[in-house]
Motif scaffolding. Structure first.
Motif, PDB file in Angstrom:
ATOM      1  N   ARG A 133       3.853 -42.247  16.069  1.00  0.00           N
ATOM      2  CA  ARG A 133       2.670 -42.852  16.685  1.00  0.00           C
ATOM      3  C   ARG A 133       2.822 -42.888  18.203  1.00  0.00           C
ATOM      4  NH1 ARG A 133       2.070 -47.684  15.943  1.00  0.00           N
ATOM      5  NH2 ARG A 133      -0.192 -47.936  15.717  1.00  0.00           N
ATOM      6  N   VAL A 134       3.990 -43.291  18.680  1.00  0.00           N
ATOM      7  CA  VAL A 134       4.235 -43.315  20.125  1.00  0.00           C
ATOM      8  C   VAL A 134       4.179 -41.898  20.692  1.00  0.00           C
ATOM      9  CG1 VAL A 134       5.941 -43.813  21.918  1.00  0.00           C
ATOM     10  CG2 VAL A 134       5.570 -45.446  20.052  1.00  0.00           C
ATOM     11  N   ARG A 135       4.756 -40.950  19.985  1.00  0.00           N
ATOM     12  CA  ARG A 135       4.757 -39.567  20.468  1.00  0.00           C
ATOM     13  C   ARG A 135       3.327 -39.038  20.621  1.00  0.00           C
ATOM     14  NH1 ARG A 135       7.897 -37.618  16.967  1.00  0.00           N
ATOM     15  NH2 ARG A 135       9.793 -37.750  18.242  1.00  0.00           N
ATOM     16  N   ALA A 136       2.477 -39.313  19.659  1.00  0.00           N
ATOM     17  CA  ALA A 136       1.093 -38.850  19.734  1.00  0.00           C
ATOM     18  C   ALA A 136       0.363 -39.503  20.907  1.00  0.00           C
ATOM     19  CB  ALA A 136       0.376 -39.160  18.426  1.00  0.00           C
ATOM     20  N   ALA A 137       0.584 -40.785  21.109  1.00  0.00           N
ATOM     21  CA  ALA A 137      -0.048 -41.482  22.227  1.00  0.00           C
ATOM     22  C   ALA A 137       0.445 -40.936  23.563  1.00  0.00           C
ATOM     23  CB  ALA A 137       0.239 -42.985  22.131  1.00  0.00           C
ATOM     24  N   ALA A 138       1.752 -40.666  23.654  1.00  0.00           N
ATOM     25  CA  ALA A 138       2.329 -40.142  24.896  1.00  0.00           C
ATOM     26  C   ALA A 138       1.814 -38.744  25.199  1.00  0.00           C
ATOM     27  CB  ALA A 138       3.855 -40.137  24.797  1.00  0.00           C
ATOM     28  N   GLU A 139       1.680 -37.930  24.185  1.00  0.00           N
ATOM     29  CA  GLU A 139       1.169 -36.569  24.393  1.00  0.00           C
ATOM     30  C   GLU A 139      -0.271 -36.597  24.895  1.00  0.00           C
ATOM     31  OE1 GLU A 139       1.830 -34.655  20.664  1.00  0.00           O
ATOM     32  OE2 GLU A 139       3.971 -34.291  21.058  1.00  0.00           O
ATOM     33  N   GLN A 172      14.701 -47.124  22.323  1.00  0.00           N
ATOM     34  CA  GLN A 172      15.323 -45.862  22.722  1.00  0.00           C
ATOM     35  C   GLN A 172      14.560 -44.674  22.149  1.00  0.00           C
ATOM     36  OE1 GLN A 172      19.259 -46.704  21.197  1.00  0.00           O
ATOM     37  NE2 GLN A 172      20.059 -47.297  23.198  1.00  0.00           N
ATOM     38  N   ALA A 173      14.138 -44.785  20.894  1.00  0.00           N
ATOM     39  CA  ALA A 173      13.386 -43.704  20.269  1.00  0.00           C
ATOM     40  C   ALA A 173      12.004 -43.557  20.896  1.00  0.00           C
ATOM     41  CB  ALA A 173      13.265 -43.969  18.767  1.00  0.00           C
ATOM     42  N   TYR A 174      11.383 -44.660  21.275  1.00  0.00           N
ATOM     43  CA  TYR A 174      10.069 -44.591  21.914  1.00  0.00           C
ATOM     44  C   TYR A 174      10.177 -43.931  23.288  1.00  0.00           C
ATOM     45  CZ  TYR A 174       8.899 -48.076  18.306  1.00  0.00           C
ATOM     46  OH  TYR A 174       8.731 -48.751  17.120  1.00  0.00           O
ATOM     47  N   ALA A 175      11.261 -44.213  23.994  1.00  0.00           N
ATOM     48  CA  ALA A 175      11.479 -43.553  25.283  1.00  0.00           C
ATOM     49  C   ALA A 175      11.628 -42.047  25.088  1.00  0.00           C
ATOM     50  CB  ALA A 175      12.715 -44.132  25.956  1.00  0.00           C
ATOM     51  N   GLU A 176      12.397 -41.666  24.090  1.00  0.00           N
ATOM     52  CA  GLU A 176      12.587 -40.247  23.792  1.00  0.00           C
ATOM     53  C   GLU A 176      11.276 -39.581  23.392  1.00  0.00           C
ATOM     54  OE1 GLU A 176      14.693 -36.726  23.513  1.00  0.00           O
ATOM     55  OE2 GLU A 176      15.368 -38.676  24.288  1.00  0.00           O
ATOM     56  N   ALA A 177      10.400 -40.354  22.766  1.00  0.00           N
ATOM     57  CA  ALA A 177       9.109 -39.819  22.315  1.00  0.00           C
ATOM     58  C   ALA A 177       8.095 -39.708  23.449  1.00  0.00           C
ATOM     59  CB  ALA A 177       8.549 -40.702  21.205  1.00  0.00           C
ATOM     60  N   GLY A 178       8.418 -40.261  24.625  1.00  0.00           N
ATOM     61  CA  GLY A 178       7.541 -40.072  25.777  1.00  0.00           C
ATOM     62  C   GLY A 178       6.960 -41.321  26.393  1.00  0.00           C
ATOM     63  N   ALA A 179       7.306 -42.495  25.885  1.00  0.00           N
ATOM     64  CA  ALA A 179       6.806 -43.726  26.504  1.00  0.00           C
ATOM     65  C   ALA A 179       7.346 -43.869  27.916  1.00  0.00           C
ATOM     66  CB  ALA A 179       7.204 -44.935  25.666  1.00  0.00           C
ATOM     67  N   ASP A 180       6.530 -44.418  28.801  1.00  0.00           N
ATOM     68  CA  ASP A 180       6.919 -44.593  30.202  1.00  0.00           C
ATOM     69  C   ASP A 180       7.559 -45.950  30.467  1.00  0.00           C
ATOM     70  OD1 ASP A 180       5.680 -42.091  31.217  1.00  0.00           O
ATOM     71  OD2 ASP A 180       3.826 -43.082  30.569  1.00  0.00           O
ATOM     72  N   VAL A 181       7.140 -46.967  29.717  1.00  0.00           N
ATOM     73  CA  VAL A 181       7.625 -48.335  29.879  1.00  0.00           C
ATOM     74  C   VAL A 181       7.949 -48.877  28.490  1.00  0.00           C
ATOM     75  CG1 VAL A 181       7.076 -50.662  30.724  1.00  0.00           C
ATOM     76  CG2 VAL A 181       6.162 -48.659  31.910  1.00  0.00           C
ATOM     77  N   LEU A 182       8.970 -49.717  28.394  1.00  0.00           N
ATOM     78  CA  LEU A 182       9.408 -50.272  27.116  1.00  0.00           C
ATOM     79  C   LEU A 182       9.279 -51.795  27.141  1.00  0.00           C
ATOM     80  CD1 LEU A 182      12.584 -48.057  26.773  1.00  0.00           C
ATOM     81  CD2 LEU A 182      10.325 -47.636  25.768  1.00  0.00           C
ATOM     82  N   TYR A 183       8.971 -52.355  25.968  1.00  0.00           N
ATOM     83  CA  TYR A 183       8.582 -53.764  25.938  1.00  0.00           C
ATOM     84  C   TYR A 183       8.961 -54.341  24.576  1.00  0.00           C
ATOM     85  CZ  TYR A 183       4.974 -57.554  26.338  1.00  0.00           C
ATOM     86  OH  TYR A 183       4.284 -58.739  26.393  1.00  0.00           O
ATOM     87  N   ALA A 184       9.734 -55.407  24.579  1.00  0.00           N
ATOM     88  CA  ALA A 184      10.083 -56.120  23.351  1.00  0.00           C
ATOM     89  C   ALA A 184       9.712 -57.583  23.529  1.00  0.00           C
ATOM     90  CB  ALA A 184      11.568 -55.974  23.031  1.00  0.00           C
ATOM     91  N   PRO A 185       8.488 -57.964  23.232  1.00  0.00           N
ATOM     92  CA  PRO A 185       8.081 -59.350  23.419  1.00  0.00           C
ATOM     93  C   PRO A 185       8.848 -60.289  22.493  1.00  0.00           C
ATOM     94  CG  PRO A 185       6.404 -58.137  22.204  1.00  0.00           C
ATOM     95  CD  PRO A 185       7.398 -57.131  22.688  1.00  0.00           C
ATOM     96  N   GLY A 186       9.078 -61.511  22.982  1.00  0.00           N
ATOM     97  CA  GLY A 186       9.711 -62.526  22.161  1.00  0.00           C
ATOM     98  C   GLY A 186      11.217 -62.595  22.244  1.00  0.00           C
ATOM     99  N   LEU A 187      11.846 -61.803  23.111  1.00  0.00           N
ATOM    100  CA  LEU A 187      13.305 -61.905  23.259  1.00  0.00           C
ATOM    101  C   LEU A 187      13.670 -63.330  23.665  1.00  0.00           C
ATOM    102  CD1 LEU A 187      14.070 -58.524  25.061  1.00  0.00           C
ATOM    103  CD2 LEU A 187      14.402 -59.071  22.650  1.00  0.00           C
ATOM    104  N   PRO A 188      14.694 -63.909  23.046  1.00  0.00           N
ATOM    105  CA  PRO A 188      14.900 -65.356  23.178  1.00  0.00           C
ATOM    106  C   PRO A 188      15.652 -65.833  24.414  1.00  0.00           C
ATOM    107  CG  PRO A 188      16.484 -64.446  21.635  1.00  0.00           C
ATOM    108  CD  PRO A 188      15.569 -63.317  22.017  1.00  0.00           C
ATOM    109  N   ASP A 189      16.393 -64.937  25.072  1.00  0.00           N
ATOM    110  CA  ASP A 189      17.232 -65.420  26.170  1.00  0.00           C
ATOM    111  C   ASP A 189      17.576 -64.283  27.119  1.00  0.00           C
ATOM    112  OD1 ASP A 189      19.346 -63.967  24.866  1.00  0.00           O
ATOM    113  OD2 ASP A 189      19.696 -65.718  23.600  1.00  0.00           O
TER     114      ASP A 189
END
Length: 260
Positions: A133-139, A172-189
């Protein structure tokens, strides 16, 4: 007024500087104008803030309403705007690509795709489907030639799956698939945020909402965060202030809510 390509190029440069700039999230044209006047460098939209303003649950606005709202915000500011596109309103890669196409058409400088399904029975898409899904969006984003900045979100921590290793593997896989920015909401600390920043090569966004860790922008910049977003925090703060004032009027008959 800068062109869409100029705004996207500026937005991309902000991330490359890794200085934890704040992207304030607007929920309508009025809030976008006010945030612009305050001097923020970029704006995001907020699905939860929009839903709150419309009196519906988050996730129930739909693609058409989301993009119409994003268009109004784009028109209200000269700043780059990145849209909260939820799961791109599609389970399949082709549908994700289509949503990015429409997002670019409304003049956005960027937008996000998340791996949360919206289905309580299976909250997160399987790994391989998420990457596809990320790869298709990035393309689609790259093919537009606009410089559209794609943010890929790993939603584990918001959906009862506090698995940092899986979250990092997904990013890491989303970056490889072409995402420009990475985001993990809810990280606790701060420690988990730093682990994410040290494990990926692309710029990282950190959510600082109403229940975020008690850290400062300088703390986040020090560990490598590129962007800070606010999610629905401003919309919820405005809503809470309205309810406080209205409750005082209704229950006490007083009109002193605006005094300091």
């Amino acid at each position: 007024m800068p062109t869409q390509m100029e705004k996207a190029a500026l937005f991309r440069k902000m991330h490359e500087e890794r200085r934890a700039f704040v992207m304030a999230n607007a929920w309508d044209a009025g809030s976008a104008g006010r945030l612009t006047a305050l001097g923020f460098e970029a704006l995001g939209t907020t699905s939860a803030g929009l839903a709150l303003s419309l009196g519906v649950e988050d996730g129930h606005v739909g693609r058409e309403g989301t993009l119409a709202n994003a268009y109004q915000i784009v028109q209200a500011t000269h700043l780059p705007v990145s849209a909260d596109l939820e799961n791109c309103f599609a389970d399949d890669p082709a549908g994700c690509s289509e949503t990015i196409h429409f997002a670019i058409d409304v003049g956005l400088a960027g937008g996000s795709i998340e791996d949360a399904t919206g289905n309580a029975d299976e909250a997160i898409y399987p790994f391989e489907l998420s990457v596809a899904r990320v790869r298709a969006a990035a393309e689609e984003a790259r093919g537009s030639g606009t410089g559209f900045v794609l943010t890929a979100r790993a939603e584990n921590f918001l959906h009862g799956r506090p698995d940092l290793d899986d979250t990092i593997a997904r990013l890491q896989a989303y970056a490889e698939a072409g995402a420009d920015v990475l985001y993990a909401p809810g990280l606790p600390d701060l420690r988990s945020i730093q682990a994410v920043c040290e494990s990926v090569s692309k710029p990282v966004n950190m959510l600082m909402g109403l229940s975020a860790p008690l850290v400062s922008a300088s703390d986040l910049a020090r560990i490598g965060v590129a962007r800070i977003s606010l999610g629905s925090a401003l919309a919820r703060t405005a809503d809470a202030a309205m309810l406080h004032a209205a409750s005082q009027i209704r229950q006490q008959g007083h009109f002193t809510y605006g005094r300091r």
